[in-house]
Scaffold this motif. Structure first.
Motif, short mmCIF file in Angstrom:
data_model
loop_
_atom_site.label_atom_id
_atom_site.label_comp_id
_atom_site.label_asym_id
_atom_site.label_seq_id
_atom_site.Cartn_x
_atom_site.Cartn_y
_atom_site.Cartn_z
N ILE A 32 52.18 -4.21 -22.79
CA ILE A 32 52.99 -3.79 -23.94
C ILE A 32 54.39 -4.39 -23.78
O ILE A 32 55.00 -4.26 -22.71
N ARG A 33 54.87 -5.05 -24.81
CA ARG A 33 56.24 -5.58 -24.75
C ARG A 33 57.17 -4.61 -25.45
O ARG A 33 56.87 -4.14 -26.56
N THR A 34 58.30 -4.30 -24.82
CA THR A 34 59.28 -3.43 -25.49
C THR A 34 59.88 -4.20 -26.66
O THR A 34 59.74 -5.43 -26.76
N LEU A 35 60.56 -3.47 -27.56
CA LEU A 35 61.00 -4.04 -28.83
C LEU A 35 61.74 -5.37 -28.68
O LEU A 35 62.73 -5.45 -27.95
N ASP A 36 61.25 -6.39 -29.37
CA ASP A 36 61.95 -7.68 -29.40
C ASP A 36 62.64 -7.77 -30.75
O ASP A 36 62.29 -8.61 -31.58
N ALA A 37 63.58 -6.86 -30.98
CA ALA A 37 64.25 -6.82 -32.28
C ALA A 37 65.38 -7.84 -32.31
O ALA A 37 65.95 -8.17 -31.27
N ILE B 176 72.36 -10.73 -30.08
CA ILE B 176 71.85 -9.49 -29.49
C ILE B 176 70.44 -9.27 -29.98
O ILE B 176 70.20 -8.74 -31.07
N ARG B 177 69.47 -9.74 -29.21
CA ARG B 177 68.06 -9.56 -29.53
C ARG B 177 67.33 -9.21 -28.24
O ARG B 177 67.85 -9.38 -27.14
N GLY B 178 66.10 -8.71 -28.39
CA GLY B 178 65.28 -8.39 -27.22
C GLY B 178 65.96 -7.36 -26.34
O GLY B 178 66.54 -6.38 -26.82
N ILE C 38 59.42 -14.58 -19.62
CA ILE C 38 60.25 -15.74 -19.29
C ILE C 38 60.33 -16.57 -20.57
O ILE C 38 59.37 -17.25 -20.96
N GLU C 39 61.46 -16.47 -21.25
CA GLU C 39 61.64 -17.16 -22.53
C GLU C 39 62.95 -17.94 -22.56
O GLU C 39 63.21 -18.70 -23.47
N VAL C 40 63.78 -17.67 -21.55
CA VAL C 40 65.11 -18.29 -21.48
C VAL C 40 65.07 -19.25 -20.28
O VAL C 40 64.61 -18.85 -19.20
N ASN D 197 57.13 -19.92 -27.01
CA ASN D 197 57.77 -20.17 -28.31
C ASN D 197 59.29 -20.18 -28.16
O ASN D 197 59.98 -21.11 -28.59
N ASP D 198 59.79 -19.11 -27.55
CA ASP D 198 61.24 -19.07 -27.36
C ASP D 198 61.68 -19.99 -26.23
O ASP D 198 62.76 -20.57 -26.29
N LEU D 199 60.83 -20.14 -25.21
CA LEU D 199 61.22 -21.04 -24.11
C LEU D 199 61.43 -22.46 -24.67
O LEU D 199 62.38 -23.14 -24.31
N ASP E 245 65.91 -24.67 -33.31
CA ASP E 245 65.50 -23.43 -33.98
C ASP E 245 63.99 -23.44 -34.23
O ASP E 245 63.48 -24.35 -34.89
N ARG E 246 63.28 -22.44 -33.72
CA ARG E 246 61.82 -22.40 -33.90
C ARG E 246 61.42 -22.21 -35.35
O ARG E 246 60.27 -22.41 -35.73
N MET E 247 62.37 -21.77 -36.21
CA MET E 247 62.07 -21.56 -37.62
C MET E 247 62.26 -22.85 -38.43
O MET E 247 61.92 -22.89 -39.60
MG MG Z 1 59.78 -14.65 -27.84
#
Ligand code: MG
Ligand code: PEP
Length: 575
Positions: free
Chosen positions: A347-352, A373-375, A435-437, A459-461, A469-471
């Motif tokens: 379970i991943r905690t909120l990645d808001a 300020i995310r994750g 590990i995304e950073v 994706n974020d890595l 930008d991934r978008m």
């Molecule tokens: Mg991510």
């Protein structure tokens, strides 16, 4: 660079339809993100009609007519929703029926009618009555607050009907159709019916955008970043080839049907794979599913996935105005744990934040939200949100008798990992981090002192490694997980895990690409977690290669200097 991503093909790497089979038709190109082929007439989401300004006052003599316009529009909208509810099944049908009833809610109708009686135009009255009720619902909170989105959606439909504008949102077609859009919000995509929307193409969005991720979860063939898509009129017939990235316009109908059949046959072949995950020489690798809620988990349970490698909890709450209580959270998480009772669930905690803002997380406006300020950084601002979520997870674990693994998103430092691990262990849960950073990948050995496992979010890595930008559709070639720099960071992280005997998985979209998945295994990755639709593709491919080939492919990829060269080098070894 252009937005044409023909050379950056992902997925199974083999064309099922083959553009040559449909030669003569006009072909647009984009980035393929969900394998499969869909064919049908093009539909598009309707634009939301603007509510005209309420400045004007309706003459007393015309107020009766205005009242009739409003009542008739509300009745038409309710009737349409009821009709759709009858055609739909299960939860979709229930939601549509509830919305139909809401469009005829006496309190809401009366509030609007009262305003019309005092001279308000019908559209402005519908708007103002909706906002009155929305404020009330928000005040009550909980499940009532969640209805605000539905109420506003009904308002938009009624306003469009009054104005004679097309129905807003994604229309429900009467025949299987392909949906073309500039982009779709995750909430829109999540509501799509895969029986009726058989293909999806967007002009914006990257291969790892959340729209693509949800489409993959639903198994709808999908191509993003398609150049020229906006010029295709509704009603045009089109093939969406989620393997090659081709959008074939006005194809020969017989050839298009044949392409769909061939693709289905290939998908059927792959779906024969029933697990467990291992190479042809028996090297075990957990093949897991990425899910977003209980329903997704139950669907994933029907695949050969051996557990859940990523439960994106924030996707359960995208529509919420208020924070779910600990009990509500426990109920939702419990559904996923129940679906995979006795199996691994991460379970991943909120990645808001960034492209997944949660209203109750109170995000401030930021110039660069993806770098903001995310994750886990939300918890640095307000530790209570994290504590309440961990309490909800612990309660779900106790209620279901499970032992979930729990990980935090967007960890950048060892200190963040240490604090998260302490809070998680304090509740009897097994802590890990994503590990995304790039900083976290480079310091994986330090982070591993605090946590029991790592999961790489490619994706974020890729986004942060390539500063792209991934978008962004124009930068999709840079955010490609085949970029050798990204593969090198994965290699470094996997090595750090192996050195201390702790598991290192991949749960980003890289794990959904069968060829790249073999490379990851060669790098020492111990689990692969992908959308349900990709599980069998990945497992089937892995079962055809041995560990030595995976290692050889990984070494070859690490020697290249571009994603194109990496793909070619690996394909030469594994295909
Ligand atoms: Mg991510
Ligand atoms: C990732 O970044 O690879 C990941 C799995 O997280 P998300 O896609 O939800 O940001």
């Amino acid at each position: 660079m252009t937005g044409t991503l023909r050379t950056e093909t992902q997925g199974t790497g083999a064309s099922l339809s083959g553009p040559s089979a449909l030669r003569g038709s006009s072909v647009l190109r984009g980035a393929p993100v969900v394998p499969g082929v869909g064919y049908g007439p093009v539909i598009r989401p309707g634009r939301r009609a603007e509510v005209p300004s309420a400045a004007s006052v309706v003459d007393e003599l015309d107020r009766g007519t205005e009242l009739e316009r409003f009542r008739a529009a509300a009745a038409v909208v309710a009737g349409r929703l009821r009709g759709r509810a009858e055609l739909a099944t299960g939860a979709a049908s229930e939601v549509l029926s509830a919305n139909a009833a809401m469009a005829q809610d006496r309190g809401w109708l009366k509030a609007a009618e009262k305003l019309i009686g005092t001279g308000s135009p019908a559209t402005a009255a519908a708007d103002a009555a909706t906002e009155q009720f929305a404020a009330m619902f928000v005040k009550v909170g909980g499940l009532m607050a969640e209805r605000v989105t539905d109420l506003r959606d009904i308002r938009d439909r009624v306003v469009a009907e009054i104005l004679g504008s097309p129905e807003p949102g994604v229309p429900t077609p009467t025949v299987p159709s392909v949906l073309f859009a500039d982009d779709l919000a995750p909430a829109d995509t999540a509501g799509l019916d895969a029986e009726l929307i058989v293909g999806l193409a967007t002009s914006l969005g990257g291969p790892t955008s959340h729209t693509a991720i949800i489409a993959r979860q639903l198994g709808i063939p999908c191509v993003v970043a398609v150049v020229g898509l906006d010029d295709v009129p509704e009603g045009t017939t089109a093939v969406v080839d989620g393997i090659t990235g081709d959008i074939v316009l006005e194809p020969d109908a017989a050839l298009a049907d044949a392409a769909v059949k061939t693709a289905r046959a290939e998908l059927d072949r792959v779906s024969q794979w029933t697990g467990p995950g291992r190479t042809s020489d028996g090297h075990s690798v957990d093949i897991l599913a990425n899910v977003q809620d209980g329903a997704g988990a139950r669907a994933a349970r029907m695949t050969a996935a051996d557990g859940v490698g990523l439960f994106r909890t924030e996707l359960c709450f995208l529509d919420r105005d208020t924070e779910p209580t600990v009990d509500e959270q426990a109920e939702i998480y419990g559904q996923v744990l129940d679906a995979f009772a006795g199996h691994k669930v991460v379970i991943r905690t909120l990645d808001a934040g960034s492209d997944k803002p949660l209203r109750f997380a109170n995000h401030a406006a930021e110039a660069n939200p993806a770098l903001g300020i995310r994750g886990i950084r939300i918890a640095e601002q307000d530790r209570g949100i994290l504590y309440r979520q961990l309490d909800g997870i612990a309660a779900a674990a106790a209620a279901t008798g499970s032992a979930p693994w729990v990980m935090a998103p967007m960890i950048a430092t060892a200190a963040e990992a240490e604090a998260f691990a302490a809070d998680t262990r304090a509740r009897g849960l097994k802590p890990g981090v994503m590990i995304e950073v790039p900083a976290a990948a480079l310091l994986a050995e330090h982070i591993l002192r605090h946590v029991d496992f790592l999961s790489i979010g490619t994706n974020d890595l890729a986004q942060y490694t390539m500063a792209a930008d991934r978008m962004s559709s124009q930068l999709a070639a840079l955010t490609d997980p085949w970029q050798p720099a990204v593969i090198a960071l994965v290699a470094h992280t996997a090595k750090a895990g192996a050195a201390v005997g702790k598991p290192v998985g991949v749960c980003g979209e890289a794990a959904a690409d069968p060829l790249l998945a073999c490379v990851l295994v060669g790098l020492g990755i111990t689990s692969l977690s992908a959308a349900s639709a990709a599980v069998a593709h990945v497992g089937a491919k892995l079962s055809t290669v041995n560990l030595a080939q995976c290692k050889e492919a990984a070494a070859a990829a690490l020697k290249t200097d571009s994603s194109t060269a990496a793909r070619a080098a690996v394909a030469a070894i594994l295909n």
